[in-house]
Every structure is written in C-alpha cells, then in structure tokens.
Scaffold this motif. Sequence first.
Motif, PDB file in Angstrom:
ATOM      1  N   PHE A   5       0.846  -1.194   0.000  1.00  0.00           N
ATOM      2  CA  PHE A   5       0.000   0.000   0.000  1.00  0.00           C
ATOM      3  C   PHE A   5       0.876   1.237   0.000  1.00  0.00           C
ATOM      4  CE2 PHE A   5      -2.605  -3.139   2.310  1.00  0.00           C
ATOM      5  CZ  PHE A   5      -3.705  -3.176   1.453  1.00  0.00           C
ATOM      6  N   THR A   6       0.432   2.224  -0.718  1.00  0.00           N
ATOM      7  CA  THR A   6       1.133   3.496  -0.675  1.00  0.00           C
ATOM      8  C   THR A   6       0.625   4.272   0.540  1.00  0.00           C
ATOM      9  OG1 THR A   6      -0.498   4.686  -1.988  1.00  0.00           O
ATOM     10  CG2 THR A   6       1.263   3.557  -3.207  1.00  0.00           C
ATOM     11  N   LEU A   7       1.315   5.275   0.907  1.00  0.00           N
ATOM     12  CA  LEU A   7       0.931   6.101   2.053  1.00  0.00           C
ATOM     13  C   LEU A   7      -0.414   6.782   1.806  1.00  0.00           C
ATOM     14  CD1 LEU A   7       1.657   7.198   4.813  1.00  0.00           C
ATOM     15  CD2 LEU A   7       2.892   9.051   3.692  1.00  0.00           C
ATOM     16  N   VAL A   8      -0.665   7.200   0.584  1.00  0.00           N
ATOM     17  CA  VAL A   8      -1.931   7.855   0.234  1.00  0.00           C
ATOM     18  C   VAL A   8      -3.085   6.864   0.389  1.00  0.00           C
ATOM     19  CG1 VAL A   8      -3.227   8.947  -1.639  1.00  0.00           C
ATOM     20  CG2 VAL A   8      -0.828   9.538  -1.276  1.00  0.00           C
ATOM     21  N   GLU A   9      -2.931   5.653  -0.108  1.00  0.00           N
ATOM     22  CA  GLU A   9      -3.984   4.631   0.030  1.00  0.00           C
ATOM     23  C   GLU A   9      -4.266   4.323   1.500  1.00  0.00           C
ATOM     24  OE1 GLU A   9      -3.306   2.014  -4.026  1.00  0.00           O
ATOM     25  OE2 GLU A   9      -2.105   1.562  -2.248  1.00  0.00           O
ATOM     26  N   LEU A  10      -3.242   4.219   2.277  1.00  0.00           N
ATOM     27  CA  LEU A  10      -3.403   3.940   3.710  1.00  0.00           C
ATOM     28  C   LEU A  10      -4.111   5.092   4.417  1.00  0.00           C
ATOM     29  CD1 LEU A  10      -2.797   1.938   5.963  1.00  0.00           C
ATOM     30  CD2 LEU A  10      -0.627   3.096   6.308  1.00  0.00           C
ATOM     31  N   MET A  11      -3.784   6.333   4.101  1.00  0.00           N
ATOM     32  CA  MET A  11      -4.421   7.503   4.718  1.00  0.00           C
ATOM     33  C   MET A  11      -5.903   7.583   4.323  1.00  0.00           C
ATOM     34  SD  MET A  11      -2.260   8.773   6.688  1.00  0.00           S
ATOM     35  CE  MET A  11      -2.966  10.329   7.115  1.00  0.00           C
ATOM     36  N   ILE A  12      -6.232   7.302   3.077  1.00  0.00           N
ATOM     37  CA  ILE A  12      -7.626   7.318   2.626  1.00  0.00           C
ATOM     38  C   ILE A  12      -8.425   6.235   3.359  1.00  0.00           C
ATOM     39  CG2 ILE A  12      -9.142   6.852   0.644  1.00  0.00           C
ATOM     40  CD1 ILE A  12      -7.034   8.265  -1.105  1.00  0.00           C
ATOM     41  N   THR A  13      -7.858   5.063   3.483  1.00  0.00           N
ATOM     42  CA  THR A  13      -8.529   3.958   4.188  1.00  0.00           C
ATOM     43  C   THR A  13      -8.779   4.317   5.647  1.00  0.00           C
ATOM     44  OG1 THR A  13      -7.464   2.364   2.725  1.00  0.00           O
ATOM     45  CG2 THR A  13      -8.377   1.517   4.781  1.00  0.00           C
ATOM     46  N   LEU A  14      -7.795   4.886   6.315  1.00  0.00           N
ATOM     47  CA  LEU A  14      -7.955   5.269   7.721  1.00  0.00           C
ATOM     48  C   LEU A  14      -8.982   6.391   7.879  1.00  0.00           C
ATOM     49  CD1 LEU A  14      -4.284   5.109   9.063  1.00  0.00           C
ATOM     50  CD2 LEU A  14      -6.187   3.560   9.550  1.00  0.00           C
ATOM     51  N   THR A  15      -9.015   7.323   6.931  1.00  0.00           N
ATOM     52  CA  THR A  15      -9.998   8.416   6.980  1.00  0.00           C
ATOM     53  C   THR A  15     -11.416   7.873   6.819  1.00  0.00           C
ATOM     54  OG1 THR A  15      -8.379   9.949   6.051  1.00  0.00           O
ATOM     55  CG2 THR A  15     -10.695  10.605   5.940  1.00  0.00           C
ATOM     56  N   VAL A  16     -11.636   6.989   5.884  1.00  0.00           N
ATOM     57  CA  VAL A  16     -12.959   6.388   5.677  1.00  0.00           C
ATOM     58  C   VAL A  16     -13.367   5.592   6.917  1.00  0.00           C
ATOM     59  CG1 VAL A  16     -14.239   4.664   4.321  1.00  0.00           C
ATOM     60  CG2 VAL A  16     -12.815   6.370   3.161  1.00  0.00           C
ATOM     61  N   LEU A  17     -12.445   4.831   7.472  1.00  0.00           N
ATOM     62  CA  LEU A  17     -12.725   4.054   8.676  1.00  0.00           C
ATOM     63  C   LEU A  17     -13.079   4.968   9.852  1.00  0.00           C
ATOM     64  CD1 LEU A  17     -12.811   1.241   9.951  1.00  0.00           C
ATOM     65  CD2 LEU A  17     -10.396   1.507  10.494  1.00  0.00           C
ATOM     66  N   ALA A  18     -12.386   6.067  10.023  1.00  0.00           N
ATOM     67  CA  ALA A  18     -12.672   7.018  11.107  1.00  0.00           C
ATOM     68  C   ALA A  18     -14.053   7.647  10.933  1.00  0.00           C
ATOM     69  CB  ALA A  18     -11.597   8.103  11.148  1.00  0.00           C
ATOM     70  N   ILE A  19     -14.418   7.990   9.708  1.00  0.00           N
ATOM     71  CA  ILE A  19     -15.742   8.569   9.447  1.00  0.00           C
ATOM     72  C   ILE A  19     -16.834   7.558   9.782  1.00  0.00           C
ATOM     73  CG2 ILE A  19     -17.288   9.353   7.593  1.00  0.00           C
ATOM     74  CD1 ILE A  19     -14.790  10.692   6.320  1.00  0.00           C
ATOM     75  N   LEU A  20     -16.650   6.306   9.397  1.00  0.00           N
ATOM     76  CA  LEU A  20     -17.634   5.262   9.710  1.00  0.00           C
ATOM     77  C   LEU A  20     -17.781   5.061  11.224  1.00  0.00           C
ATOM     78  CD1 LEU A  20     -16.863   2.582   6.967  1.00  0.00           C
ATOM     79  CD2 LEU A  20     -18.860   4.078   7.133  1.00  0.00           C
ATOM     80  N   LEU A  21     -16.687   5.077  11.939  1.00  0.00           N
ATOM     81  CA  LEU A  21     -16.745   4.926  13.396  1.00  0.00           C
ATOM     82  C   LEU A  21     -17.454   6.095  14.068  1.00  0.00           C
ATOM     83  CD1 LEU A  21     -13.256   3.441  14.320  1.00  0.00           C
ATOM     84  CD2 LEU A  21     -15.486   2.401  14.652  1.00  0.00           C
ATOM     85  N   VAL A  22     -17.145   7.298  13.643  1.00  0.00           N
ATOM     86  CA  VAL A  22     -17.751   8.485  14.252  1.00  0.00           C
ATOM     87  C   VAL A  22     -19.252   8.517  13.999  1.00  0.00           C
ATOM     88  CG1 VAL A  22     -17.841  11.013  14.074  1.00  0.00           C
ATOM     89  CG2 VAL A  22     -15.654   9.866  14.288  1.00  0.00           C
TER      90      VAL A  22
END
Length: 193
Positions: free
Chosen positions: A7-24
């Motif tokens: 995974f590139t750093l950009v892909e990892l950051m996008i995945t973590l952002t989507v996951l954080a939005i779903l949790l919130v």
Amino acid sequence: MKRTSGFTLVELMITLTVLAILLVTGIPSFREWLRNTHIRTAGESIQNGLRYARGEASSRGVNVRFEFTSPGAGWTVCALAGTTSCTAAAAASADNTLQNFVAAGGSADVAPMVSTSIGAAASPLSTAASAGSGITFNAMGRPIGYGTVALSRIDLNTAGKDGRRLVIQVSPGGMPRMCDPNLSLATSPQACK
C-alpha cells in the motif's frame, strides 16, 4: 526494475480516513442501542420479579411483596410474616427474603418512575421509585391495595437522558405486562393499552 506490492501512504491515509468517518457516525447509534438494551434488561428483570412474587404468593399461601431496594432498578422479593415491608421482614428472619436483584452495570443507570394507577401510558410518570415502594400480592396472586397503595405502573428510562421508554403495567389480577408507549395497538401487540 522490480515492482514491490503493498500500500502506498496515500492509500493507507484514505482507508484510515474512511474508517474514522464510519466509526464516528456509528458511535451515537451504538450508544442508543446500548441504552435501549439496558432499559429492556431492567424491564425484563422487574417484570420477572413481579411474576415471581405473584407465583410465590400463590404457591406459599402467604402475602409476598415485590419492593424496590434503591433509587435504581434494584429490587427484592420477600414473604411478609406479619410485616408490611421487605426491610422489616428481613429483620425478622433472613428466611423471609426470597430473591434479590442488584442493578449493576448499565441497569444501574435505569430510573424507574412509579404510580399507583395505570393512567395513560403516553404521558411519562414523574415520581421516582424509592426504596420501599412496591406491590404486595395475596395468597390468590392479586395485588393488595390495587390503585391506592400498590404500584400499578412502572415507567423505565435512563436517568437524565432522552431515549426509549418502556412501561410495565400490573393488572387488577396481578399480571405484569411490559409495553412500548411509542407504538400503536393498531399495528403492534407490544403497544400499551
């Protein structure tokens, strides 16, 4: 040049952002579900305690009392041996206490409101259950002092929070019934009468 997979750093950051939005967005729904579960658990406990007290009164042929033990949803069931409260019955003999429920965990946050009349379930009650408030069943399983001194209705909600409210109604024959005042009898058998 050999390409390495990963995974590139950009892909990892996008995945973590989507996951954080779903949790919130999911946390408020989870809290509401948890609060409703606590109310349902406390309601089922109280309803089972009322049924147990009624059954024991009939099978033992003596007056048996269901009584709240604290401002929360904790309760006790006792056989009354010439007394009028579970506290006095327990002081007379430890054998008089038949069953206890200590409200722990989320059930401790449930605030029962009580009334001596069933009334309209659509309007919430405002008198909190205090230690000693309860209902006594005679040897025929009927409430003593129905509509005057015995609890006929118990509203359950979490203390200081908006949310689901459940109602337990005790009939003149002594049968407890838990219902949801937000439902209509036309569409659900779980609605209050």
